[in-house]
Design a protein around this motif. Sequence first.
Motif, PDB file in Angstrom:
ATOM      1  N   LEU A 149      45.795  36.784  69.412  1.00  0.00           N
ATOM      2  CA  LEU A 149      44.406  36.412  69.128  1.00  0.00           C
ATOM      3  C   LEU A 149      43.639  37.655  68.719  1.00  0.00           C
ATOM      4  N   LEU A 150      43.143  37.658  67.491  1.00  0.00           N
ATOM      5  CA  LEU A 150      42.254  38.729  67.046  1.00  0.00           C
ATOM      6  C   LEU A 150      40.826  38.269  67.308  1.00  0.00           C
ATOM      7  N   VAL A 151      40.090  39.032  68.094  1.00  0.00           N
ATOM      8  CA  VAL A 151      38.709  38.672  68.441  1.00  0.00           C
ATOM      9  C   VAL A 151      37.763  39.551  67.632  1.00  0.00           C
ATOM     10  N   LEU A 152      36.886  38.910  66.876  1.00  0.00           N
ATOM     11  CA  LEU A 152      35.926  39.620  66.031  1.00  0.00           C
ATOM     12  C   LEU A 152      34.513  39.301  66.491  1.00  0.00           C
ATOM     13  N   ASN A 153      33.785  40.332  66.892  1.00  0.00           N
ATOM     14  CA  ASN A 153      32.372  40.171  67.237  1.00  0.00           C
ATOM     15  C   ASN A 153      31.560  40.229  65.949  1.00  0.00           C
ATOM     16  N   LYS A 154      30.934  39.111  65.593  1.00  0.00           N
ATOM     17  CA  LYS A 154      30.275  39.041  64.287  1.00  0.00           C
ATOM     18  C   LYS A 154      28.993  39.853  64.217  1.00  0.00           C
ATOM     19  N   THR A 173      28.523  43.028  66.231  1.00  0.00           N
ATOM     20  CA  THR A 173      28.860  44.457  66.315  1.00  0.00           C
ATOM     21  C   THR A 173      30.002  44.843  65.363  1.00  0.00           C
ATOM     22  N   LYS A 174      30.736  43.843  64.833  1.00  0.00           N
ATOM     23  CA  LYS A 174      31.905  44.037  63.952  1.00  0.00           C
ATOM     24  C   LYS A 174      33.119  44.571  64.705  1.00  0.00           C
ATOM     25  N   GLU A 175      33.041  44.645  66.035  1.00  0.00           N
ATOM     26  CA  GLU A 175      34.153  45.159  66.839  1.00  0.00           C
ATOM     27  C   GLU A 175      35.326  44.179  66.796  1.00  0.00           C
ATOM     28  N   ILE A 176      36.524  44.743  66.727  1.00  0.00           N
ATOM     29  CA  ILE A 176      37.753  43.950  66.714  1.00  0.00           C
ATOM     30  C   ILE A 176      38.557  44.259  67.971  1.00  0.00           C
ATOM     31  N   LYS A 177      39.062  43.197  68.625  1.00  0.00           N
ATOM     32  CA  LYS A 177      39.945  43.359  69.776  1.00  0.00           C
ATOM     33  C   LYS A 177      41.226  42.575  69.529  1.00  0.00           C
ATOM     34  N   HIS A 178      42.343  43.126  69.995  1.00  0.00           N
ATOM     35  CA  HIS A 178      43.632  42.458  69.871  1.00  0.00           C
ATOM     36  C   HIS A 178      44.042  41.916  71.233  1.00  0.00           C
ATOM     37  N   GLN A 179      44.209  40.598  71.315  1.00  0.00           N
ATOM     38  CA  GLN A 179      44.473  39.926  72.590  1.00  0.00           C
ATOM     39  C   GLN A 179      45.625  38.938  72.424  1.00  0.00           C
ATOM     40  N   GLN A 180      45.987  38.283  73.525  1.00  0.00           N
ATOM     41  CA  GLN A 180      46.874  37.116  73.481  1.00  0.00           C
ATOM     42  C   GLN A 180      46.004  35.864  73.514  1.00  0.00           C
ATOM     43  N   PHE A 181      46.552  34.727  73.019  1.00  0.00           N
ATOM     44  CA  PHE A 181      45.691  33.548  72.893  1.00  0.00           C
ATOM     45  C   PHE A 181      45.136  33.084  74.232  1.00  0.00           C
ATOM     46  N   LEU A 206      34.759  30.160  54.053  1.00  0.00           N
ATOM     47  CA  LEU A 206      33.993  29.644  55.194  1.00  0.00           C
ATOM     48  C   LEU A 206      33.860  30.697  56.290  1.00  0.00           C
ATOM     49  N   VAL A 207      34.967  31.340  56.672  1.00  0.00           N
ATOM     50  CA  VAL A 207      34.874  32.340  57.739  1.00  0.00           C
ATOM     51  C   VAL A 207      34.069  33.556  57.284  1.00  0.00           C
ATOM     52  N   SER A 208      34.090  33.840  55.976  1.00  0.00           N
ATOM     53  CA  SER A 208      33.300  34.958  55.440  1.00  0.00           C
ATOM     54  C   SER A 208      31.805  34.663  55.502  1.00  0.00           C
ATOM     55  N   ALA A 209      31.450  33.390  55.508  1.00  0.00           N
ATOM     56  CA  ALA A 209      30.044  33.018  55.663  1.00  0.00           C
ATOM     57  C   ALA A 209      29.583  33.228  57.094  1.00  0.00           C
ATOM     58  N   LEU A 210      30.514  33.131  58.057  1.00  0.00           N
ATOM     59  CA  LEU A 210      30.152  33.281  59.472  1.00  0.00           C
ATOM     60  C   LEU A 210      30.051  34.741  59.889  1.00  0.00           C
ATOM     61  N   ASP A 267      30.381  37.586  57.550  1.00  0.00           N
ATOM     62  CA  ASP A 267      30.190  38.321  56.301  1.00  0.00           C
ATOM     63  C   ASP A 267      31.519  38.764  55.698  1.00  0.00           C
ATOM     64  N   ARG A 268      31.568  38.741  54.383  1.00  0.00           N
ATOM     65  CA  ARG A 268      32.814  38.916  53.638  1.00  0.00           C
ATOM     66  C   ARG A 268      33.496  40.255  53.924  1.00  0.00           C
ATOM     67  N   GLU A 269      32.719  41.336  53.923  1.00  0.00           N
ATOM     68  CA  GLU A 269      33.318  42.664  54.122  1.00  0.00           C
ATOM     69  C   GLU A 269      33.977  42.765  55.502  1.00  0.00           C
ATOM     70  N   THR A 270      33.298  42.215  56.514  1.00  0.00           N
ATOM     71  CA  THR A 270      33.834  42.269  57.873  1.00  0.00           C
ATOM     72  C   THR A 270      35.108  41.451  58.005  1.00  0.00           C
ATOM     73  N   ILE A 271      35.113  40.268  57.396  1.00  0.00           N
ATOM     74  CA  ILE A 271      36.302  39.409  57.445  1.00  0.00           C
ATOM     75  C   ILE A 271      37.473  40.080  56.737  1.00  0.00           C
ATOM     76  N   LEU A 272      37.244  40.628  55.547  1.00  0.00           N
ATOM     77  CA  LEU A 272      38.345  41.267  54.820  1.00  0.00           C
ATOM     78  C   LEU A 272      38.872  42.485  55.568  1.00  0.00           C
ATOM     79  N   LYS A 273      37.985  43.218  56.231  1.00  0.00           N
ATOM     80  CA  LYS A 273      38.433  44.349  57.052  1.00  0.00           C
ATOM     81  C   LYS A 273      39.312  43.843  58.200  1.00  0.00           C
ATOM     82  N   ALA A 274      38.892  42.749  58.846  1.00  0.00           N
ATOM     83  CA  ALA A 274      39.668  42.181  59.946  1.00  0.00           C
ATOM     84  C   ALA A 274      41.019  41.664  59.453  1.00  0.00           C
ATOM     85  N   TYR A 275      41.026  41.025  58.290  1.00  0.00           N
ATOM     86  CA  TYR A 275      42.279  40.520  57.721  1.00  0.00           C
ATOM     87  C   TYR A 275      43.223  41.667  57.373  1.00  0.00           C
ATOM     88  N   ASN A 276      42.701  42.731  56.816  1.00  0.00           N
ATOM     89  CA  ASN A 276      43.552  43.879  56.485  1.00  0.00           C
ATOM     90  C   ASN A 276      44.130  44.511  57.747  1.00  0.00           C
TER      91      ASN A 276
END
Length: 341
Positions: A28-33, A35-43, A307-311, A313-322
């Motif tokens: 589970l990748l957790v993204l705080n929309k 603060t933009k912080e990313i955490k790596h977790q288990q589901f 859709l997720v980029s609307a929630l 923002d696009r730059e944050t989502i693409l950073k998380a995906y990368n």
Amino acid sequence: MNIEDFDFNLPEELIAQTPLKDRTSSRLLVLNKETKEIKHQQFTDVKKFLRAGDCLVLNNTKVLPARLYGVKEDTGAKIEVLLLHQQEKDIWEVLTKPAKKVKEGTVLIFGNGLLRATCIGYKDHGGRILEFSYDGIFYEVLDQLGEMPLPPYIKEQLPEKDRYQTVYAKEEGSAAAPTAGLHFTTALLEEIKEIGVTIAFITLHVGLGTFRPVSVDKIEEHEMHAEFFQMTKETAETLNRVKENGGRIISVGTTSTRTLETIARDHGEFVESSGWTDIFIYPPYEFKAIDGLITNFHLPKSTLIMLVSALADRETILKAYNEAVKERYRFFSFGDAMLII
């Protein structure tokens, strides 16, 4: 916006071909929309990010074993049929392959005659209208003869049909699973309830349009497919109460999100309703219903990544995906999950 704005590099080996044995063992990748912080977790860690008073909204649609293999009665030519949606009792809109061989009046035979179908009309994009005949109950015959219509990017056979269903699937009618829900077990949902989180259900029957690529350069010109949705009075009252009490609505999957946002857009609150939605959510968009989203990782340049980029923002989502690519997360229907909160 341009379609290329939603592209990213995805190595093919990261596309999950089979489900994990334990539904909850995905990452589970957790993204705080905010603060933009990313955490790596288990589901199973999803419980840490939920709190008493929140509501988790699940799509209880059930996938039909909608792919049938049959033959033309007159020539014996092989025909593949994919059920899309039921127009009335025994009349269905379908896709046929090869479509050019199925003309009005063509009779198809499945399972040595257990099921028969007559073509009675045409639809766009190779679609046909079939009228079925059979003895007994249609869904029981379909369960006996049909196969699960797995997404086109999954090449492996699925040994167990139930692994492409959520554990809470109830309302038959989908051509594809609401895959964000595949990570939940009954036990995990009970643990979430014990925190004080309410579980609510809506229905949206997922159509194959969810896999249709965006074929225009300007995303504003894309024509979204329509899907049937339903919300009960009980769910509407639950969601309104959660909002009034300051709780958060966490949507499980983009299908749940589209249903909730459609109803909130049309009524200004949650109400008992049903109908067809072709809502297309892309940046910029002001969410009226949800506060957070549990979802899988989506295809490049798809309406789902928009859709997720609307929630968040696009730059944050693409950073998380990368980062997900870098960390070797599993992508798409049988892959890992993401929580945006």
